[in-house]
Design an enzyme around this catalytic site. Structure first.
Site, PDB file in Angstrom:
ATOM      1  N   LYS A   1       0.830  -1.189   0.000  1.00 11.17           N
ATOM      2  CA  LYS A   1       0.000   0.000   0.000  1.00 11.17           C
ATOM      3  C   LYS A   1       0.870   1.247   0.000  1.00 11.17           C
ATOM      4  O   LYS A   1       1.986   1.172   0.515  1.00 11.17           O
ATOM      5  CB  LYS A   1      -0.979   0.041   1.184  1.00 11.17           C
ATOM      6  CG  LYS A   1      -0.403  -0.314   2.564  1.00 11.17           C
ATOM      7  CD  LYS A   1       0.735   0.462   3.159  1.00 11.17           C
ATOM      8  CE  LYS A   1       0.640   1.920   3.432  1.00 11.17           C
ATOM      9  NZ  LYS A   1       1.869   2.471   4.092  1.00 11.17           N
TER      10      LYS A   1
ATOM     11  N   TYR B   1      -4.567   3.973   6.088  1.00  9.56           N
ATOM     12  CA  TYR B   1      -5.104   3.139   7.169  1.00  9.56           C
ATOM     13  C   TYR B   1      -6.383   3.755   7.727  1.00  9.56           C
ATOM     14  O   TYR B   1      -7.337   3.048   8.056  1.00  9.56           O
ATOM     15  CB  TYR B   1      -4.079   2.973   8.297  1.00  9.56           C
ATOM     16  CG  TYR B   1      -2.890   2.126   7.937  1.00  9.56           C
ATOM     17  CD1 TYR B   1      -2.969   0.744   7.994  1.00  9.56           C
ATOM     18  CD2 TYR B   1      -1.700   2.692   7.539  1.00  9.56           C
ATOM     19  CE1 TYR B   1      -1.884  -0.044   7.664  1.00  9.56           C
ATOM     20  CE2 TYR B   1      -0.608   1.920   7.200  1.00  9.56           C
ATOM     21  CZ  TYR B   1      -0.705   0.547   7.265  1.00  9.56           C
ATOM     22  OH  TYR B   1       0.368  -0.235   6.930  1.00  9.56           O
TER      23      TYR B   1
HETATM   24  P1  NDP Z   1      12.338   1.698   2.707  1.00  5.80           P
HETATM   25  O1  NDP Z   1      12.873   3.006   2.281  1.00  5.80           O
HETATM   26  O2  NDP Z   1      12.758   1.174   4.018  1.00  5.80           O
HETATM   27  O3  NDP Z   1      12.711   0.577   1.618  1.00  5.80           O
HETATM   28  C1  NDP Z   1      12.419   0.741   0.265  1.00  5.80           C
HETATM   29  C2  NDP Z   1      13.405  -0.075  -0.549  1.00  5.80           C
HETATM   30  O4  NDP Z   1      13.085   0.119  -1.929  1.00  5.80           O
HETATM   31  C3  NDP Z   1      14.854   0.366  -0.406  1.00  5.80           C
HETATM   32  O5  NDP Z   1      15.493  -0.243   0.676  1.00  5.80           O
HETATM   33  C4  NDP Z   1      15.442  -0.065  -1.724  1.00  5.80           C
HETATM   34  O6  NDP Z   1      15.755  -1.441  -1.635  1.00  5.80           O
HETATM   35  C5  NDP Z   1      14.275   0.040  -2.695  1.00  5.80           C
HETATM   36  N1  NDP Z   1      14.373   1.235  -3.558  1.00  5.80           N
HETATM   37  C6  NDP Z   1      14.487   1.182  -4.906  1.00  5.80           C
HETATM   38  N2  NDP Z   1      14.567   2.418  -5.414  1.00  5.80           N
HETATM   39  C7  NDP Z   1      14.538   3.274  -4.367  1.00  5.80           C
HETATM   40  C8  NDP Z   1      14.604   4.683  -4.262  1.00  5.80           C
HETATM   41  N3  NDP Z   1      14.697   5.484  -5.356  1.00  5.80           N
HETATM   42  N4  NDP Z   1      14.552   5.246  -3.041  1.00  5.80           N
HETATM   43  C9  NDP Z   1      14.435   4.488  -1.954  1.00  5.80           C
HETATM   44  N5  NDP Z   1      14.352   3.126  -1.982  1.00  5.80           N
HETATM   45  C10 NDP Z   1      14.420   2.516  -3.189  1.00  5.80           C
HETATM   46  O7  NDP Z   1      10.746   1.781   2.604  1.00  5.80           O
HETATM   47  P2  NDP Z   1       9.700   0.843   3.319  1.00  5.80           P
HETATM   48  O8  NDP Z   1      10.186  -0.551   3.306  1.00  5.80           O
HETATM   49  O9  NDP Z   1       9.321   1.430   4.613  1.00  5.80           O
HETATM   50  O10 NDP Z   1       8.414   1.001   2.333  1.00  5.80           O
HETATM   51  C11 NDP Z   1       8.321   0.287   1.124  1.00  5.80           C
HETATM   52  C12 NDP Z   1       6.847   0.150   0.741  1.00  5.80           C
HETATM   53  O11 NDP Z   1       6.192  -0.616   1.747  1.00  5.80           O
HETATM   54  C13 NDP Z   1       6.087   1.476   0.654  1.00  5.80           C
HETATM   55  O12 NDP Z   1       5.170   1.423  -0.401  1.00  5.80           O
HETATM   56  C14 NDP Z   1       5.337   1.548   1.977  1.00  5.80           C
HETATM   57  O13 NDP Z   1       4.125   2.277   1.891  1.00  5.80           O
HETATM   58  C15 NDP Z   1       5.077   0.080   2.266  1.00  5.80           C
HETATM   59  N6  NDP Z   1       4.990  -0.201   3.698  1.00  5.80           N
HETATM   60  C16 NDP Z   1       3.935  -0.926   4.160  1.00  5.80           C
HETATM   61  C17 NDP Z   1       3.800  -1.204   5.478  1.00  5.80           C
HETATM   62  C18 NDP Z   1       2.650  -2.022   5.955  1.00  5.80           C
HETATM   63  O14 NDP Z   1       2.484  -2.136   7.186  1.00  5.80           O
HETATM   64  N7  NDP Z   1       1.859  -2.619   5.074  1.00  5.80           N
HETATM   65  C19 NDP Z   1       4.768  -0.718   6.464  1.00  5.80           C
HETATM   66  C20 NDP Z   1       5.885  -0.008   5.877  1.00  5.80           C
HETATM   67  C21 NDP Z   1       5.959   0.241   4.541  1.00  5.80           C
HETATM   68  P3  NDP Z   1      17.108  -2.045  -2.268  1.00  5.80           P
HETATM   69  O15 NDP Z   1      18.223  -1.325  -1.575  1.00  5.80           O
HETATM   70  O16 NDP Z   1      17.028  -3.484  -1.935  1.00  5.80           O
HETATM   71  O17 NDP Z   1      17.045  -1.757  -3.739  1.00  5.80           O
END
Ligand code: NDP
Length: 373
Positions: free
Chosen positions: A133, A218
């Protein structure tokens, strides 16, 4: 409308002919089948820290591949989880995942603006999709994602974990049971303090918006699943201090009122400058309250009547954890040929309302939903 009747977590014996080499209806018929393999795309806080450990709690799902822009991290994560190097992908070679029969489902855990691209590419590679989401950052993107999955005959599910969380499920059941009487008002509030201005969540191009896209969804979801109807109108107001360097591109506080066909009203809110996590339903006979409401764990619930509050512990949810319930639900839907209870259409419904919320705040007027007015 979210159809609570579709939530048959005890699966029917549907025998559907499926691709992906799984014996049709094997689980439904009580025979063991190999758990379906997930490829996690984006090894960040959610994909890596929260979701990956959850495969230990799953029955029908397992980790099969990782996709990352950081080769060293991907290598270390794959090794830690016993994956071969052939199960590591970069964003550049992601499409070659089509040749990996071990990966049945792609789980998109990327910044919001990347959801549509990776969902569509995954579907074209013949993979089912779990997308985090918010589903995407526009209605047009959501529609394109649904079309791509439909064209490829692949399932699309949105990571709305609260539909697998025991407290939220029990709150929905209680609301439908009439324990609070006729629902008159629902209040939902979600937020956390976003401290680092450099985070992608504060960049419009990657996040698509501010607190509404991240936490407000949410509040919106809870309003819809607690009331069990689709809103017909929305009136919104945004309050953001644009001098604050965190909020040069996206909103901090936004509140919106939803009107429902039964006359029920939802007052919803989200923000990036205070911690809050609260859902309250008020009916003409009583109330149902969750606080915290939608956290990973530690949620609490009360029902109230005539000034007396009773704390409630719900029966267990459908999985060992909400995350495992969510992961296994899609796997079982694929095997049994059913639609996920939180499909792409459900994500699209939210995105239509989100666009209307932003439009209402921008134009300073009530937006009727389901019309172009
Ligand atoms: P993070 O920033 O922690 O992680 C995102 C990952 O995406 C990065 O670690 C990286 O992984 C990859 N990535 C690729 N391109 C980019 C970029 N340009 N900038 C930043 N990251 C990039 O985010 P979250 O994990 O917190 O969130 C990811 C998704 O999950 C979002 O859509 C968020 O809304 C959703 N989410 C849902 C939750 C829930 O409870 N359902 C809780 C938290 C988030 P790599 O280094 O491996 O390429």
């Amino acid at each position: 409308m979210i159809d609570v009747g579709r939530r048959d977590f005890l699966l029917s014996a549907t025998a559907a002919a499926l691709a992906s080499g799984i014996e049709p209806g094997a689980w439904a018929q009580g025979r063991t089948a190999k758990p379906l393999g997930y490829a996690i795309v984006g090894l960040g806080t959610y994909g890596h820290d929260v979701i990956m450990p959850q495969f230990a709690n799953c029955t029908h799902s397992r980790l099969a591949a990782v996709v990352s822009g950081d080769p060293a991290k991907a290598k270390a994560v794959a090794a830690a989880h016993g994956l071969p190097s052939s199960s590591i992908y970069s964003y550049a070679n992601f499409d070659s995942i089509r040749d990996n029969p071990d990966a049945d489902i792609v789980y998109v855990c990327l910044p919001n603006a990347m959801h549509a691209d990776y969902t569509i590419r995954a579907a074209r590679a013949g993979k089912h999709v779990m997308c985090e989401k918010p589903m995407a950052i526009s209605v047009a993107e959501c529609e394109a994602m649904i079309a791509a999955c439909h064209a490829a005959n692949r399932k699309l599910m949105i990571g709305y974990r609260c539909h697998f969380e025991a407290y939220n499920l029990e709150a929905m059941r209680l609301a439908r049971s009439g324990v609070a009487g006729r629902t008159r008002y629902v209040r939902t509030e979600h937020g956390f303090v976003q401290r680092d201005p450099s985070k992608w969540r504060l960049k419009r191009a990657l996040a698509g918006g501010g607190s509404l896209m991240d936490m407000g969804i949410y509040s919106l979801q809870a309003a819809r699943y607690m009331i069990g109807e689709e809103p017909v109108a929305v009136t919104a107001r945004e309050s953001t201090d644009r001098r604050d360097p965190r909020f040069h591109e996206v909103e901090d506080m936004i509140e919106w009122t939803l009107e429902f066909p039964s006359g029920a009203i939802a007052g919803c809110q989200s923000m990036y400058s205070a911690n809050q996590n609260h859902v309250l339903l008020m009916g003409d006979l009583g109330r149902i309250e969750l606080e915290p409401a939608t956290r990973y764990d530690g949620n609490r619930m009360w029902t109230g009547k005539d000034g007396r509050e009773q704390e409630r512990t719900p029966p267990p949810g459908p999985g060992k954890t909400q995350f495992a319930g969510q992961l296994d639900h899609l796997a079982r839907c694929i095997v049994d040929g059913r639609e996920p209870i939180v499909s792409g259409e459900e994500g699209l419904r939210d995105m239509r309302i989100i666009e209307a919320i932003y439009r209402s705040a921008r134009e300073g007027r009530t937006i009727r939903l389901g019309t172009t007015a």
